[in-house]
Every structure is written in structure tokens, then in C-alpha cells.
Design a protein around this motif. Structure first.
Motif, PDB file in Angstrom:
ATOM      1  N   VAL A  46     -43.606  37.960  14.866  1.00 43.14           N
ATOM      2  CA  VAL A  46     -43.556  36.652  14.412  1.00 43.14           C
ATOM      3  C   VAL A  46     -42.377  36.596  13.431  1.00 43.14           C
ATOM      4  N   ILE A  47     -41.654  35.262  13.578  1.00 41.31           N
ATOM      5  CA  ILE A  47     -40.585  35.001  12.557  1.00 41.31           C
ATOM      6  C   ILE A  47     -40.939  33.555  11.882  1.00 41.31           C
ATOM      7  N   THR A  48     -41.052  33.663  10.775  1.00 37.45           N
ATOM      8  CA  THR A  48     -41.544  32.323  10.055  1.00 37.45           C
ATOM      9  C   THR A  48     -40.147  31.827   9.204  1.00 37.45           C
ATOM     10  N   THR A  49     -40.056  30.298   9.618  1.00 39.08           N
ATOM     11  CA  THR A  49     -38.855  29.816   8.767  1.00 39.08           C
ATOM     12  C   THR A  49     -39.103  28.540   8.115  1.00 39.08           C
ATOM     13  N   ALA A  50     -40.380  28.127   8.028  1.00 40.78           N
ATOM     14  CA  ALA A  50     -40.742  26.872   7.420  1.00 40.78           C
ATOM     15  C   ALA A  50     -40.352  26.722   5.777  1.00 40.78           C
ATOM     16  N   LEU A  51     -39.518  25.873   5.583  1.00 35.89           N
ATOM     17  CA  LEU A  51     -39.034  25.546   4.099  1.00 35.89           C
ATOM     18  C   LEU A  51     -39.409  24.147   3.708  1.00 35.89           C
ATOM     19  N   ALA A  52     -39.918  23.743   2.759  1.00 34.71           N
ATOM     20  CA  ALA A  52     -39.621  22.642   2.299  1.00 34.71           C
ATOM     21  C   ALA A  52     -38.903  22.304   0.887  1.00 34.71           C
ATOM     22  N   ALA A  73     -43.068  27.146  -0.250  1.00 34.08           N
ATOM     23  CA  ALA A  73     -43.077  27.453   1.151  1.00 34.08           C
ATOM     24  C   ALA A  73     -44.369  27.401   1.517  1.00 34.08           C
ATOM     25  N   PRO A  74     -44.658  26.328   2.624  1.00 30.77           N
ATOM     26  CA  PRO A  74     -46.140  26.346   3.193  1.00 30.77           C
ATOM     27  C   PRO A  74     -46.720  27.411   3.685  1.00 30.77           C
ATOM     28  N   LYS A  75     -48.088  27.902   3.442  1.00 28.42           N
ATOM     29  CA  LYS A  75     -48.566  29.066   3.993  1.00 28.42           C
ATOM     30  C   LYS A  75     -48.821  28.925   5.627  1.00 28.42           C
ATOM     31  N   LEU A  76     -48.388  29.690   6.299  1.00 29.72           N
ATOM     32  CA  LEU A  76     -48.328  29.544   7.926  1.00 29.72           C
ATOM     33  C   LEU A  76     -49.311  30.690   8.149  1.00 29.72           C
ATOM     34  N   VAL A  77     -49.389  31.981   7.690  1.00 25.11           N
ATOM     35  CA  VAL A  77     -49.935  33.177   8.314  1.00 25.11           C
ATOM     36  C   VAL A  77     -50.863  33.621   7.151  1.00 25.11           C
ATOM     37  N   ASP A  78     -51.912  33.493   7.474  1.00 26.75           N
ATOM     38  CA  ASP A  78     -53.067  34.338   6.091  1.00 26.75           C
ATOM     39  C   ASP A  78     -53.421  35.571   6.363  1.00 26.75           C
ATOM     40  N   ARG A  79     -53.881  36.387   5.607  1.00 27.96           N
ATOM     41  CA  ARG A  79     -54.464  37.535   5.654  1.00 27.96           C
ATOM     42  C   ARG A  79     -55.067  37.968   7.010  1.00 27.96           C
ATOM     43  N   ALA A 132     -39.280  34.049   2.223  1.00 28.65           N
ATOM     44  CA  ALA A 132     -39.886  34.942   1.126  1.00 28.65           C
ATOM     45  C   ALA A 132     -39.522  34.511  -0.319  1.00 28.65           C
ATOM     46  N   GLU A 133     -38.023  33.897  -0.345  1.00 23.90           N
ATOM     47  CA  GLU A 133     -37.492  33.554  -1.705  1.00 23.90           C
ATOM     48  C   GLU A 133     -38.413  32.319  -2.527  1.00 23.90           C
ATOM     49  N   GLN A 134     -39.035  31.464  -1.476  1.00 22.15           N
ATOM     50  CA  GLN A 134     -39.688  30.421  -1.922  1.00 22.15           C
ATOM     51  C   GLN A 134     -41.194  30.567  -1.948  1.00 22.15           C
ATOM     52  N   GLY A 135     -41.598  31.834  -1.835  1.00 26.41           N
ATOM     53  CA  GLY A 135     -43.255  32.193  -2.161  1.00 26.41           C
ATOM     54  C   GLY A 135     -43.774  32.493  -0.667  1.00 26.41           C
ATOM     55  N   GLY A 136     -43.019  32.407   0.499  1.00 23.92           N
ATOM     56  CA  GLY A 136     -43.251  33.075   1.596  1.00 23.92           C
ATOM     57  C   GLY A 136     -44.106  32.207   2.459  1.00 23.92           C
ATOM     58  N   ASN A 137     -44.011  32.196   3.736  1.00 25.31           N
ATOM     59  CA  ASN A 137     -45.082  31.596   4.711  1.00 25.31           C
ATOM     60  C   ASN A 137     -46.185  32.402   4.891  1.00 25.31           C
ATOM     61  N   CYS A 138     -45.898  33.878   4.824  1.00 21.18           N
ATOM     62  CA  CYS A 138     -47.245  34.682   5.057  1.00 21.18           C
ATOM     63  C   CYS A 138     -47.705  35.082   3.575  1.00 21.18           C
ATOM     64  N   GLU A 139     -49.146  35.021   3.572  1.00 18.02           N
ATOM     65  CA  GLU A 139     -49.748  35.358   2.475  1.00 18.02           C
ATOM     66  C   GLU A 139     -49.503  36.599   1.817  1.00 18.02           C
TER      67      GLU A 139
END
Length: 429
Positions: free
Chosen positions: A297-303, A308-314, A331-338
Motif C-alpha cells: 500500500v502506497i499512501t500519497t494524500a497531502l493537504a 495529512a489525512p488519516k487513510l489507514v488506521d490500526r 510521513a513528514e506531515q503526520g502520515g496517512n497511516c495511524e
């Protein structure tokens, strides 16, 4: 006579190996009447001082000279506190400086009277494309994310047939279909993966498909289920007789009883500009189910300007197969994954969660070339030619100048940065 001197200091942020301008763009600027000062060693080991001198730049021994004699400073990373003290009133600074994340730094620059252009604030318009360093760097990040994922995964990405048997192709899901996501899709498709993609924006669906990905869409999924019971129309009774006599128009189904293939959609059923809340919720449920099948899984969502919006939770991570990989470009903006930690690889239940930082700097040669071309176009946009050479011309009625200039004349111009500064002062940041 030179009217605008452009300064290129050596980057001081740890791990930053890009440079603001490369010899190629220096030569073009010098040819157009700009003066260019480059700090010795700014081009690291791939753009040497002698290359800059051949292009027409003046090599100076330290950053103080660059800042002291330049009208415009072109950097990659935002300035350190020491560099801020070297900047002076009326000077122009161009760099990556996310105002809402660094409101205090922007305030200090504004207090010194520096005019700050932030690459993060570039408007997404056709006129600004040639200056869009954010997209240039995003493309590199997407490319590298695919390579990191493939390198971390403990098996082949493509399907391979060997004497020992056949291995299945890896299933890859890309969340967020902007520049980085599209590049990740393209690279994974070339590597032979089964690529899936998802984004909340309707226009990204065809973009992802054009690069070989299957777009996760709850509406499409429902249509597939409905088509499982679909049967091809066969004329019966007198219609069958007429077809046998050669009147083939009777082979078509009656319009009032059947939908003919190719005529399913009319103007009233066109996809809306925005998907409904109900559809988005159904999509999220489908993504949650499909992630269980994924190897990567590659997450790329940035605002821009926000966490960064959380897309993948625990729970989603724990539903994935042991040995699977998540690469989180946010990752640098808080991560899309929890569970992401910037700059680290976290193992959770057999899943590796990679949080890379500053990926463009890991490809400094091409990253610097692309960045420098963006900066060349931006420099030409904020200057005008004249007798003797170019001069600064900051037209705040211009959409690009207005959007990118986040500080000028002692004031913070960017509303999001001002709001972040107020929140930090009130303790609510």
C-alpha cells in the motif's frame, strides 16, 4: 550592468543534497542579464564549482557573501535561524516553506522585511505548471516510493514463471491519485504488479485507469454483482421468425423492455462533479475490505498547509497479510497511516510501515535539474526585461505572485499562516 543578482547558497539542512540552481539554468539566466552568485560547494559532488563558473556564475567563499550581495535568494529548504539573520529588508527569498507549519519562521522573515515566495503555495493552474516545483518533486517521490516498496517486500512484484513454479504478481494499492500517486501507479504497473488505486476526486478515476490501475469504486463493484445474472437477449416468437426470414432489425431488443449495450447512460446519468457522501462512505468500506488482499500500500494524500489525512488506521493494518508493506509519503506531515513514524520503518503484526522523509533529495541530480528549471521560470515571471537587464516586478494582481508570496513589506500575506500563528500564540496549535 546587472540589475538583479540571484544568490544560490549551500543547503544547510541535514540530508538535503539538492541545490537551488544548476549550471544549465545559471547559463540561461546569465545570458538574459541576471547576475548569479553561488556559494562554493553548493552543487555538492555532482555540480562542481568549475561547472558554475563555466556557466557564468561568480563563486563566493561563504553564505554571508551570497546573502549580502544578492537581490533574490533561491534555496530548496527553508532558511535556518542563522540564515534568517543574514537576510535583509527588500530581499526576495524563494524556497519550500510551508507557512502554516512554520508560522514562527515566516513571522521572523516578515519582521526583517523579506519577501517570501513559498513553493508549497503554487496555484494549480496551467499558467503555473512550468513553475510548479511541488509537482516536480512529487513525481520523484512517487517514483522512489515504488522502488522502496518493491525493495522492502519479501517477494517478487511481477508474476514470474520459473522451473520451480509460478509466483503470483503482487497486489498494490495506491491511495491518493495526484502527481506522486500517478507516478507510483506507473512504476508499479511497469514492474508487473496488479495495481489498484483510490482517490475521493472523481476526475482521478480515468487518470488512474489510463496508467493501468483498477480504480476501486463501490458503484462499479455493485454493477459487477448485478451483471453476474445478466443474460444476452435472444429474440423469441414472431421476432425469431422475422430474423430467420432475414429481417435482422428484429434481433434488437425492444427499447421499452431492455437496455441496449452502449445506451446505458444518458445526460441525466453523467457522473457528478463531486461524489455523494453515501458513495464515499461505501467506497471507504470497499477500500477497507480490499486492503486485506494487498501486498503493498502506497499512501500519497497531502493537504497543503494542513496535517495529512488519516487513510489507514490500526485496524486496517492488522487486517493485512504478514509480510506486506505500507509506504507512507505523507510521513513528514503526520502520515496517512495511524502507525507511521517519520524517518522510520515500523513493524506491526508482520506489516512493515515505512515513513520516508525528503525522498527527492535521494535523487539530487534530477531533482535539482527539475527544481532549477521551475525556479528559472519563476524568476522570469517576477522580473521584467529592460534597458540594461532584468528588474524585479512584483505584480500582486497576478495570480501566481499573489498565491506564492506569503510575506511582503513586513506583513504575513498568507491567511492560513496567520491563522496558524494566532493558534500557536493562544496555545491551540
Amino acid at each position: 550592468m546587472v540589475y538583479v543578482n540571484v544568490g544560490v547558497p549551500r543547503e544547510v539542512v541535514e540530508g538535503e543534497r539538492r541545490v537551488g540552481l544548476v549550471p544549465e539554468t545559471v547559463a540561461r539566466l546569465v545570458g538574459e542579464g541576471f547576475g548569479v552568485l553561488v556559494e562554493s560547494g553548493a552543487g555538492w559532488d555532482y555540480n562542481l564549482d568549475e561547472h558554475y563558473e563555466e556557466a557564468g556564475a561568480r563563486i563566493v567563499g561563504g553564505a554571508e557573501e551570497v546573502y549580502g550581495e544578492s537581490d533574490v535568494i533561491v534555496k530548496v529548504a527553508g532558511p535556518s535561524l542563522e540564515e534568517v539573520e543574514m537576510l535583509r529588508e527588500g530581499q526576495v527569498l524563494i524556497c519550500f516553506l510551508n507557512g502554516p507549519q512554520e508560522p514562527g519562521l515566516v513571522e521572523r522573515l516578515a519582521e526583517r522585511g523579506v519577501t517570501v515566495f513559498s513553493n508549497e503555495a503554487i496555484p494549480r493552474t496551467s499558467a503555473a505548471q512550468s513553475m510548479d516545483a511541488l509537482s516536480s518533486m512529487g513525481s520523484i517521490a512517487g517514483y522512489k516510493s515504488a522502488l522502496i516498496a518493491a525493495n522492502t517486500l519479501g517477494k517478487y512484484v511481477p508474476m514470474l514463471s520459473t522451473a520451480a513454479g509460478t509466483t503470483k504478481a503482487a497486489n498494490v494499492l495506491v491511495l491518493g491519485v495526484a502527481v506522486a500517486g500517478l507516478q507510483a501507479i506507473a512504476i508499479m504497473h511497469r514492474l508487473g504488479a496488479n495495481v489498484f488505486a483510490y482517490d475521493i476526486r472523481p476526475e482521478t478515476k480515468e487518470q488512474a485507469r489510463s496508467l493501468g490501475a483498477e480504480f476501486i469504486d463501490s458503484v462499479d463493484e455493485r454493477k459487477k454483482e448485478e451483471e453476474d445474472g445478466w443474460e444476452e437477449y435472444e429474440p423469441q416468437g414472431w421476432r425469431k421468425l422475422m430474423v430467420a426470414l432475414g429481417f435482422y432489425s428484429f434481433a434488437e431488443p425492444p427499447r421499452d423492455e431492455y437496455i441496449v449495450e452502449g445506451e446505458e447512460e444518458d445526460e441525466g446519468s453523467k457522473e457528478p462533479e463531486r461524489w455523494s457522501r453515501e458513495k464515499l462512505e461505501a467506497d471507504q468500506r470497499l477500500v477497507r475490505e480490499r486492503i486485506k488482499e494487498m501486498d503493498i500500500v502506497i499512501t500519497t494524500a497531502l493537504a497543503p498547509g494542513r496535517r495529512a489525512p488519516k487513510l489507514v488506521d490500526r485496524e486496517m493494518v492488522e487486517s493485512m497479510k504478514a509480510g506486506s508493506v505500507i509506504v507512507d509519503l505523507a510521513a513528514e506531515q503526520g502520515g496517512n497511516c495511524e502507525l507511521t513514524r517519520p524517518g522510520e520503518t515500523v513493524k506491526h503484526g508482520g506489516v512493515a510501515i515505512v515513513g520516508p522523509v525528503n525522498l527527492p533529495s535521494t535523487m539530487p541530480i534530477h531533482a535539482s535539474q527539475l527544481y532549477a528549471r521551475n525556479m528559472y521560470n519563476l524568476l522570469r515571471h517576477i522580473t521584467e526585461g529592460g534597458e540594461g537587464g532584468p528588474r524585479l516586478k512584483l505584480d500582486f494582481e497576478d495570480e501566481i505572485v499573489s498565491a506564492m508570496c506569503i510575506a511582503h513589506g513586513g506583513e504575513i500575506r498568507d491567511e492560513a499562516t496567520r491563522r496558524a500563528l494566532e493558534e500557536s500564540r493562544s496555545g491551540g496549535g
